[in-house]
Design an enzyme around this catalytic site. Sequence first.
Site, mmCIF file in Angstrom:
data_model
loop_
_atom_site.group_PDB
_atom_site.id
_atom_site.type_symbol
_atom_site.label_atom_id
_atom_site.label_comp_id
_atom_site.label_asym_id
_atom_site.label_seq_id
_atom_site.Cartn_x
_atom_site.Cartn_y
_atom_site.Cartn_z
ATOM 1 N N LYS A 67 0.798 -1.225 0.000
ATOM 2 C CA LYS A 67 0.000 0.000 0.000
ATOM 3 C C LYS A 67 0.829 1.273 0.000
ATOM 4 O O LYS A 67 0.381 2.326 -0.438
ATOM 5 C CB LYS A 67 -0.936 0.016 1.218
ATOM 6 C CG LYS A 67 -0.225 0.147 2.562
ATOM 7 C CD LYS A 67 -1.219 0.123 3.715
ATOM 8 C CE LYS A 67 -0.552 0.171 5.077
ATOM 9 N NZ LYS A 67 0.204 1.419 5.319
ATOM 10 N N LEU A 71 8.657 -0.209 -1.459
ATOM 11 C CA LEU A 71 8.875 -1.476 -0.766
ATOM 12 C C LEU A 71 9.774 -1.290 0.458
ATOM 13 O O LEU A 71 10.432 -0.272 0.613
ATOM 14 C CB LEU A 71 9.486 -2.492 -1.731
ATOM 15 C CG LEU A 71 8.561 -2.923 -2.873
ATOM 16 C CD1 LEU A 71 9.343 -3.646 -3.965
ATOM 17 C CD2 LEU A 71 7.438 -3.811 -2.347
ATOM 18 N N CYS A 75 10.245 -0.871 8.371
ATOM 19 C CA CYS A 75 11.683 -1.016 8.631
ATOM 20 C C CYS A 75 12.525 -0.135 7.726
ATOM 21 O O CYS A 75 13.329 0.673 8.185
ATOM 22 C CB CYS A 75 12.086 -2.478 8.470
ATOM 23 S SG CYS A 75 13.864 -2.769 8.632
ATOM 24 N N LYS A 84 18.930 4.022 11.838
ATOM 25 C CA LYS A 84 20.362 3.691 11.920
ATOM 26 C C LYS A 84 21.212 4.718 11.185
ATOM 27 O O LYS A 84 22.340 5.015 11.589
ATOM 28 C CB LYS A 84 20.634 2.294 11.353
ATOM 29 C CG LYS A 84 20.354 1.144 12.306
ATOM 30 C CD LYS A 84 19.232 1.452 13.242
ATOM 31 C CE LYS A 84 18.694 0.357 14.082
ATOM 32 N NZ LYS A 84 17.330 0.670 14.551
ATOM 33 N N GLY A 178 2.661 -6.372 8.749
ATOM 34 C CA GLY A 178 3.495 -5.732 9.759
ATOM 35 C C GLY A 178 2.732 -5.176 10.945
ATOM 36 O O GLY A 178 1.684 -5.687 11.345
ATOM 37 N N GLY A 306 5.465 0.916 22.201
ATOM 38 C CA GLY A 306 5.329 -0.404 21.582
ATOM 39 C C GLY A 306 4.591 -0.347 20.254
ATOM 40 O O GLY A 306 4.248 0.728 19.752
ATOM 41 N N HIS A 356 14.206 -9.010 11.144
ATOM 42 C CA HIS A 356 14.908 -10.239 10.757
ATOM 43 C C HIS A 356 14.096 -11.486 11.110
ATOM 44 O O HIS A 356 14.198 -12.499 10.431
ATOM 45 C CB HIS A 356 16.311 -10.306 11.371
ATOM 46 C CG HIS A 356 16.423 -9.899 12.794
ATOM 47 N ND1 HIS A 356 16.367 -8.591 13.207
ATOM 48 C CD2 HIS A 356 16.614 -10.630 13.921
ATOM 49 C CE1 HIS A 356 16.518 -8.537 14.519
ATOM 50 N NE2 HIS A 356 16.663 -9.761 14.979
ATOM 51 N N HIS A 479 43.731 -11.504 16.788
ATOM 52 C CA HIS A 479 44.162 -10.494 17.757
ATOM 53 C C HIS A 479 44.822 -9.335 17.020
ATOM 54 O O HIS A 479 45.626 -9.565 16.112
ATOM 55 C CB HIS A 479 45.165 -11.111 18.738
ATOM 56 C CG HIS A 479 45.779 -10.109 19.674
ATOM 57 N ND1 HIS A 479 45.115 -9.622 20.773
ATOM 58 C CD2 HIS A 479 46.994 -9.501 19.657
ATOM 59 C CE1 HIS A 479 45.894 -8.765 21.398
ATOM 60 N NE2 HIS A 479 47.041 -8.667 20.745
#
Length: 500
Positions: A67, A71, A75, A84, A178, A306, A356, A479
């Site tokens: 909708k 796409l 997220c 992010k 979703g 939430g 994910h 290391h």
Amino acid sequence: MAIGSLARRKASTILSSRYLKYSFSVSRGFASGSDENDVVVIGGGPGGYVAAIKAAQLGLKTTCIEKRGTLGGTCLNVGCIPSKALLHSSHMYHEAQHSFASHGVKFSSVEVDLPAMMAQKDKAVAGLTRGIEGLFKKNKVNYVKGYGKFLSPSEVSVDTVEGGNTIVKGKNIIIATGSDVKSLPGLTIDEKRIVSSTGALALTEIPKKLVVIGAGYIGLEMGSVWGRLGSEVTVVEFASDIVPTMDGEVRKQFQRSLEKQKMKFMLKTKVVSVDTVGDSVKLTLEPAAGGEQTTLEADVVLVSAGRVPFTSGLGLDKIGVETDKAGRILVNERFASNVPGVYAIGDVIPGPMLAHKAEEDGVACVEFIAGKEGHVDYDLVPGVCYTHPEVASVGKTEEQVKALGVDYRVGKFPFLANSRAKAIDDAEGIVKVIAEKGTDKILGVHIMSSNAGELIHEAVLALNYGASSEDIARTCHAHPTMSEALKEAAMATYDKPIHM
């Protein structure tokens, strides 16, 4: 060693039994008519677009309905990806202000160009959404832009973004719509002064005072963004702790870290009302257990209490799809609803509301439809809070292990003792490993550090293979790297660490 092999396991979906209701098989075969799809996916977010691509890769005629007109779902468009981008940009600014000089990088002044920062975020989002459209073309997924709703278990009516209507038919229909922001009584989100995460990603000015309602992952991440850019951030949380799903010991260190970054917390506090009359937003607060009311003023209030499943207007009642009290669609171990041919994945079904997790649901669901076996273990879905330091975890917390009555051992290692972390002057944090006492099998791993979200995946793989702490401890780690802290924590679990 305790390492097993996934190749020796029967590939099956592992879902907690409390989430399951239906046990019948509902795969309905593949389409023969040219106008009918084998798979129709309603929703183009991480679960939906991945399911559509996987279905096409398995040779199924597939259509995806979205909708939004772009796409990637919440997220990519207004969630994980843009947040992010801003977290990284704001961290760069904060580092330039507070850390560069100690590394010998000096300049006379540094300032925020908020429009440029937002443009960088938008560029990243646009590029990725176009990339998914490219993947659809590559894999021959038919893409319909519009709002889909069920006419029958095999027909979806789509009101297209261009203003028309089309009917999409499919033998198997996957609901992947979703979730949406959870609203609070008495709060009207206008995305200007009272904002959801969507509005918080598009502010045109840096607020002097920002109040965040809800101390979960999203609230803390967005609070971090604006706090780094100069806002005075206060987090109001009804519960007694921030991020209640986090391991208690790690959570306490995490909160102390955020407080050092000048983020303020008002825990066990209830928002009674919000007044937007005037130049500022005035919140009336009271203790969660009841008591004397106080007021708090802000320029912007972020509602981050939430998320809830998004199933509005899909016509689920029309075809008889059963949901629980929270509005989640009930599915069986093959992601099938009670209506034959109708499946559901991602945030609209029980389980972690994570991108994910939705992707894994999508792949497994389509594999079942194609007659194969899918595999998702909700107990081994990693979680990450992308603040600085990040907090990442997989498996059980110490509190959960105690509640199960399992004898266990804990190994910990601080990044203050990690050579790479010390060398780059970014040594705040800890690794905590929890293992069963008798078998040494790892039960949970919790990491608070820079790039914890990258470090956690060694632990995810270890838990998937049933590894012991000794398995990780005896695996050679390069290391100097931050990952050596996980090796040392594993050593501390079954024996003793070297560098502490």
